[in-house]
Design an enzyme around this catalytic site. Structure first.
Site, short mmCIF file in Angstrom:
data_model
loop_
_atom_site.label_atom_id
_atom_site.label_comp_id
_atom_site.label_asym_id
_atom_site.label_seq_id
_atom_site.Cartn_x
_atom_site.Cartn_y
_atom_site.Cartn_z
N ASP A 8 1.37 4.82 17.23
CA ASP A 8 2.04 5.68 16.24
C ASP A 8 1.49 7.09 16.43
O ASP A 8 0.51 7.29 17.15
CB ASP A 8 1.73 5.17 14.81
CG ASP A 8 2.38 6.05 13.74
OD1 ASP A 8 3.54 6.45 13.91
OD2 ASP A 8 1.70 6.36 12.74
N SER A 9 2.09 8.06 15.72
CA SER A 9 1.55 9.41 15.78
C SER A 9 0.22 9.51 15.03
O SER A 9 -0.57 10.40 15.29
CB SER A 9 2.54 10.39 15.16
OG SER A 9 2.79 10.03 13.82
N CYS A 52 9.87 5.16 7.95
CA CYS A 52 8.74 5.82 8.61
C CYS A 52 7.54 4.94 8.29
O CYS A 52 7.32 4.60 7.12
CB CYS A 52 8.55 7.22 8.06
SG CYS A 52 7.02 8.02 8.61
N GLU A 88 -1.36 11.86 5.49
CA GLU A 88 -2.51 11.99 6.40
C GLU A 88 -3.61 12.88 5.80
O GLU A 88 -4.71 12.95 6.34
CB GLU A 88 -2.06 12.59 7.74
CG GLU A 88 -1.17 11.67 8.57
CD GLU A 88 -1.95 10.82 9.59
OE1 GLU A 88 -3.12 11.10 9.84
OE2 GLU A 88 -1.35 9.85 10.12
N CYS A 98 6.28 3.20 15.07
CA CYS A 98 6.64 4.55 14.66
C CYS A 98 8.15 4.64 14.72
O CYS A 98 8.75 4.45 15.79
CB CYS A 98 5.99 5.54 15.64
SG CYS A 98 6.51 7.24 15.39
N HIS A 104 4.59 5.52 7.93
CA HIS A 104 3.63 6.09 6.98
C HIS A 104 3.98 5.77 5.52
O HIS A 104 3.10 5.71 4.67
CB HIS A 104 3.57 7.62 7.13
CG HIS A 104 2.71 8.10 8.25
ND1 HIS A 104 3.09 8.00 9.57
CD2 HIS A 104 1.49 8.70 8.25
CE1 HIS A 104 2.14 8.52 10.34
NE2 HIS A 104 1.17 8.95 9.55
N1 DGL Z 1 4.92 7.24 11.34
C1 DGL Z 1 5.84 7.82 12.21
C2 DGL Z 1 7.25 7.38 11.95
O1 DGL Z 1 7.39 6.23 11.64
C3 DGL Z 1 5.67 9.26 12.58
C4 DGL Z 1 5.67 10.25 11.50
C5 DGL Z 1 5.41 11.63 12.05
O2 DGL Z 1 4.52 11.77 12.89
O3 DGL Z 1 6.12 12.56 11.65
O4 DGL Z 1 8.21 8.09 12.07
#
Ligand code: DGL
Length: 273
Positions: free
Chosen positions: A10-11, A184, A152, A73, A186
């Site tokens: 993931d990022s 997402c 984050e 992600c 997150h």
């Molecule tokens: N968690 C990631 C996603 O599902 C990336 C979010 C990001 O880095 O903007 O899109």
């Protein structure tokens, strides 16, 4: 029996929601998680750039000897999944299809909302998937660029997050959706805030459990599972600050966080899949 680990990326820490479910579903497997903290967030970046990052990371994980990759992600899955499936030797599992499927099954009024990053919304992948499953379902998409940096940050459950969630939710509430895809990885980390803003009557859909199930099924079908009588190990790599990853990650993984090592972005760039 196959002793190789499973790669997850993931990022940042969002993919830990998926890793958590994988660790619970597959306690006998080993995992290698890579968070691209140095280039977070992916969401505001052009799709072509997110695609390149995904190719670098997947190529790197494959070089590390993983037997399967989980693109934990939504932005990376939206930007790169079909090409990655074409180029990689190992199988790769993404996070979009399970969510689209669950949302179409859950909705009663056939009005579904999507909260996601700008990249995911711009890709139009959810529209395509939902349409394939039920062309009568209307999808209302909202890009939420403020959420990932807040999640984050040191204060993910603060007033600023609630305010940002209210703003993202407003158009979906106005559209009277009864189901919302948290598109997402997150977003499940702030699920209580989201559920309180939308209310109990709205079903929130996210992919962690379904993705873990798909990983388990893929390993079984391909006969590449590890021995069931062992306890697996897991470790972490980040392109960002390992201390920062450890602090945020431990809270979100809800399991002990082992070693976190740094990997340089230029090392990933050499591994382009
Ligand atoms: N968690 C990631 C996603 O599902 C990336 C979010 C990001 O880095 O903007 O899109």
């Amino acid at each position: 029996m196959d002793r190789r680990p499973i790669g997850v990326f993931d990022s940042g820490v969002g993919g830990l929601t998926v890793l958590h479910e994988c660790l619970v579903t597959l306690p006998h497997e080993d995992f290698l998680y890579l968070g691209d903290g140095a280039r977070l967030p992916y969401g505001p970046r052009p799709l072509a750039e997110v695609r390149r990052f995904a190719h670098e990371i997947a190529g790197y994980l494959q070089e590390q000897g993983v037997k399967l990759i989980v693109a934990a992600c939504n932005s990376a899955t939206s930007a790169a999944l079909p090409e990655l499936q074409e180029r990689l030797v190992v199988p790769i599992v993404g996070v979009l299809t399970p969510e689209a499927h669950a949302a179409v099954q859950a909705t009663r009024n056939r009005r579904v909302g999507l909260l996601a990053t700008e990249a995911t919304v711009a890709s139009g992948r959810y529209e395509q998937l939902v349409r394939t499953l039920d062309a009568g379902v209307r999808l209302f998409s909202v890009a939420c660029p403020r959420l990932v940096p807040l999640i984050e940050s040191g204060d993910p459950f603060g007033a600023a997050t609630t305010e940002a969630v209210r703003d993202c939710a407003a158009p979906l509430r106005a559209a009277e959706v009864d189901t919302v895809i948290l598109g997402c990885t997150h977003y499940p980390l702030i699920r209580p805030i989201l559920q309180r803003v939308f209310g109990r009557e709205v079903t929130l859909v996210f992919s962690a459990e379904e993705t873990a199930r798909e990983v388990a099924e893929t390993l079984a079908r391909k006969g590449i599972e590890n021995a069931g009588d062992r306890e697996g190990e897991y470790r972490f790599l980040t392109t960002g600050d390992p201390e920062l990853f450890r602090a945020t990650g431990a809270r979100f993984l809800q399991l002990p966080l082992g070693g976190v090592e740094r990997v340089e972005v230029r090392t990933l760039a050499r591994a382009l899949a």
